[in-house]
Write a protein that holds these residues in place. Structure first.
Motif, PDB file in Angstrom:
ATOM      1  N   ARG A 123       4.051  13.434  -5.295  1.00 36.41           N
ATOM      2  CA  ARG A 123       3.448  12.623  -4.241  1.00 36.41           C
ATOM      3  C   ARG A 123       4.475  11.645  -3.661  1.00 36.41           C
ATOM      4  O   ARG A 123       4.496  11.373  -2.466  1.00 36.41           O
ATOM      5  CB  ARG A 123       2.258  11.861  -4.821  1.00 36.41           C
ATOM      6  N   LEU A 124       5.354  11.127  -4.515  1.00 36.75           N
ATOM      7  CA  LEU A 124       6.393  10.214  -4.048  1.00 36.75           C
ATOM      8  C   LEU A 124       7.361  10.906  -3.094  1.00 36.75           C
ATOM      9  O   LEU A 124       7.858  10.302  -2.147  1.00 36.75           O
ATOM     10  CB  LEU A 124       7.168   9.634  -5.240  1.00 36.75           C
ATOM     11  N   VAL A 125       7.635  12.183  -3.351  1.00 34.57           N
ATOM     12  CA  VAL A 125       8.569  12.930  -2.501  1.00 34.57           C
ATOM     13  C   VAL A 125       8.025  13.064  -1.086  1.00 34.57           C
ATOM     14  O   VAL A 125       8.741  12.867  -0.092  1.00 34.57           O
ATOM     15  CB  VAL A 125       8.861  14.318  -3.107  1.00 34.57           C
ATOM     16  N   VAL A 126       6.751  13.394  -0.984  1.00 40.61           N
ATOM     17  CA  VAL A 126       6.170  13.626   0.346  1.00 40.61           C
ATOM     18  C   VAL A 126       5.686  12.327   0.988  1.00 40.61           C
ATOM     19  O   VAL A 126       5.364  12.297   2.180  1.00 40.61           O
ATOM     20  CB  VAL A 126       5.001  14.637   0.278  1.00 40.61           C
ATOM     21  N   GLY A 127       5.640  11.252   0.185  1.00 36.47           N
ATOM     22  CA  GLY A 127       5.160   9.982   0.712  1.00 36.47           C
ATOM     23  C   GLY A 127       3.663   9.851   0.535  1.00 36.47           C
ATOM     24  O   GLY A 127       2.938  10.837   0.429  1.00 36.47           O
ATOM     25  N   THR A 147       0.809  -1.210   0.000  1.00 35.23           N
ATOM     26  CA  THR A 147       0.000   0.000   0.000  1.00 35.23           C
ATOM     27  C   THR A 147       0.846   1.265   0.000  1.00 35.23           C
ATOM     28  O   THR A 147       0.325   2.345  -0.249  1.00 35.23           O
ATOM     29  CB  THR A 147      -0.931   0.022   1.231  1.00 35.23           C
ATOM     30  N   ASP A 148       2.135   1.159   0.292  1.00 31.93           N
ATOM     31  CA  ASP A 148       3.036   2.307   0.210  1.00 31.93           C
ATOM     32  C   ASP A 148       3.244   2.651  -1.257  1.00 31.93           C
ATOM     33  O   ASP A 148       3.525   1.780  -2.084  1.00 31.93           O
ATOM     34  CB  ASP A 148       4.371   1.959   0.868  1.00 31.93           C
ATOM     35  N   LEU A 149       3.116   3.926  -1.605  1.00 32.96           N
ATOM     36  CA  LEU A 149       3.198   4.339  -3.003  1.00 32.96           C
ATOM     37  C   LEU A 149       4.549   3.986  -3.611  1.00 32.96           C
ATOM     38  O   LEU A 149       4.627   3.472  -4.728  1.00 32.96           O
ATOM     39  CB  LEU A 149       2.929   5.845  -3.113  1.00 32.96           C
TER      40      LEU A 149
END
Length: 294
Positions: free
Chosen positions: A54-58, A11-13
């Protein structure tokens, strides 16, 4: 993504992206990272840039997101074109609708279209006429109509499988200056003979005996848009004669083709009394288009 038991990384991007990249890579998909980003972005409603932000901020994927993503990844693993999965194909400033039955527009065609756009801008006529023979998705005709808005553009297409996509794209992105003509390029638009400034075509030019290597092409692109007879030049022979009748004196013909066909196409055009035959390379320095003057 396989229906395996999920752990936190599912579920983690970032973890989900890594899993998709691995699956696409293992399946031999070119540019697996790009396709993974575009599939994830499609599910999340994000551009590729938005996904990277979105990946940068999680972030994480919901169960609904994972359920939507899984079958899309399976389709791409089976080498279905990404554009069929998302239903869209970018082309210059356009984001076209595509799917089964229509040829997916390629980036190299964007360069070919630029030749026609430049020619139309150079015409002194306040409303020059351009014709796209074998329009498919409508990509070429729409690029001409939207980037040269003072031109009158005609898109000709006969495939019953491609025409729903042609109509849909023209309805959404075209305007009053663009007209769809449903018919064969061999005899379409007789009333325009001798009045057209630019004729452009990306015809079927693959020889019947040369099946394309990529599964995305030989399994999913329509045969009518791919194959041009035994030597790949059957439609180009017809195109040469039809374009010569359509164009006015000094008008330009633009043909996209395979890199190995330049010499044969030049011979066809010379036999039909075209002038100023020139070949144009793409960004990979391969011959990609031939132009000729009426």
């Amino acid at each position: 993504m396989t229906p395996e038991p999920r752990d936190a990384s599912d579920t983690d991007l970032r973890g989900a992206r890594a899993t998709v990249i691995r699956r696409l890579t293992d399946a031999g998909v070119p540019d697996a990272e790009v396709d993974a980003d575009l599939l994830l972005g499609h599910v999340l409603g994000l551009s590729r840039g938005g996904l990277h932000a979105r990946l940068v901020v999680g972030g994480s994927l919901s169960d609904d997101d994972l359920s939507a993503l899984a079958p899309l990844v399976e389709r791409r693993v089976n080498r279905e074109p990404l554009q069929h999965i998302t239903g869209r194909a970018p082309f210059r400033a356009l984001d076209l609708h595509v799917g089964p039955g229509v040829f997916i527009p390629r980036p190299e065609t964007e360069q070919v279209v630029q030749i026609a756009i430049d020619a139309l801008h150079a015409v002194a006529d306040p409303a020059p006429v351009a014709v796209d023979l074998g329009s498919g998705s409508g990509a070429i005709a729409l690029a001409l109509a939207t980037e040269v808005p003072h031109a009158r553009v005609f898109a000709v297409e006969k495939s019953p499988d491609a025409l729903p996509w042609t109509r849909r794209n023209i309805a959404e992105f075209g305007g009053e200056s663009l007209t769809l003509v449903e018919g064969d390029l061999a005899d379409a638009l007789g009333d325009l003979d001798g009045s057209v400034a630019v004729v452009i075509s990306n015809p079927p030019y693959v020889p019947r005996t040369m099946m394309p290597v990529d599964p995305e092409v030989h399994l999913f692109d329509p045969e009518m848009a791919l194959y041009g007879g035994e030597d790949g030049l059957d439609v180009i022979r017809i195109l040469s004669g039809r374009a010569r009748r359509l164009l006015r004196s000094g008008g330009l013909l633009v043909i996209e083709h395979a890199e190995h066909q330049s010499g044969e196409i030049a011979a066809i055009l010379a036999a039909d009394s075209w002038r100023g035959v020139s070949h144009h390379r793409d960004f990979t320095m391969r011959d990609r288009a031939t132009t000729a003057v009426r």
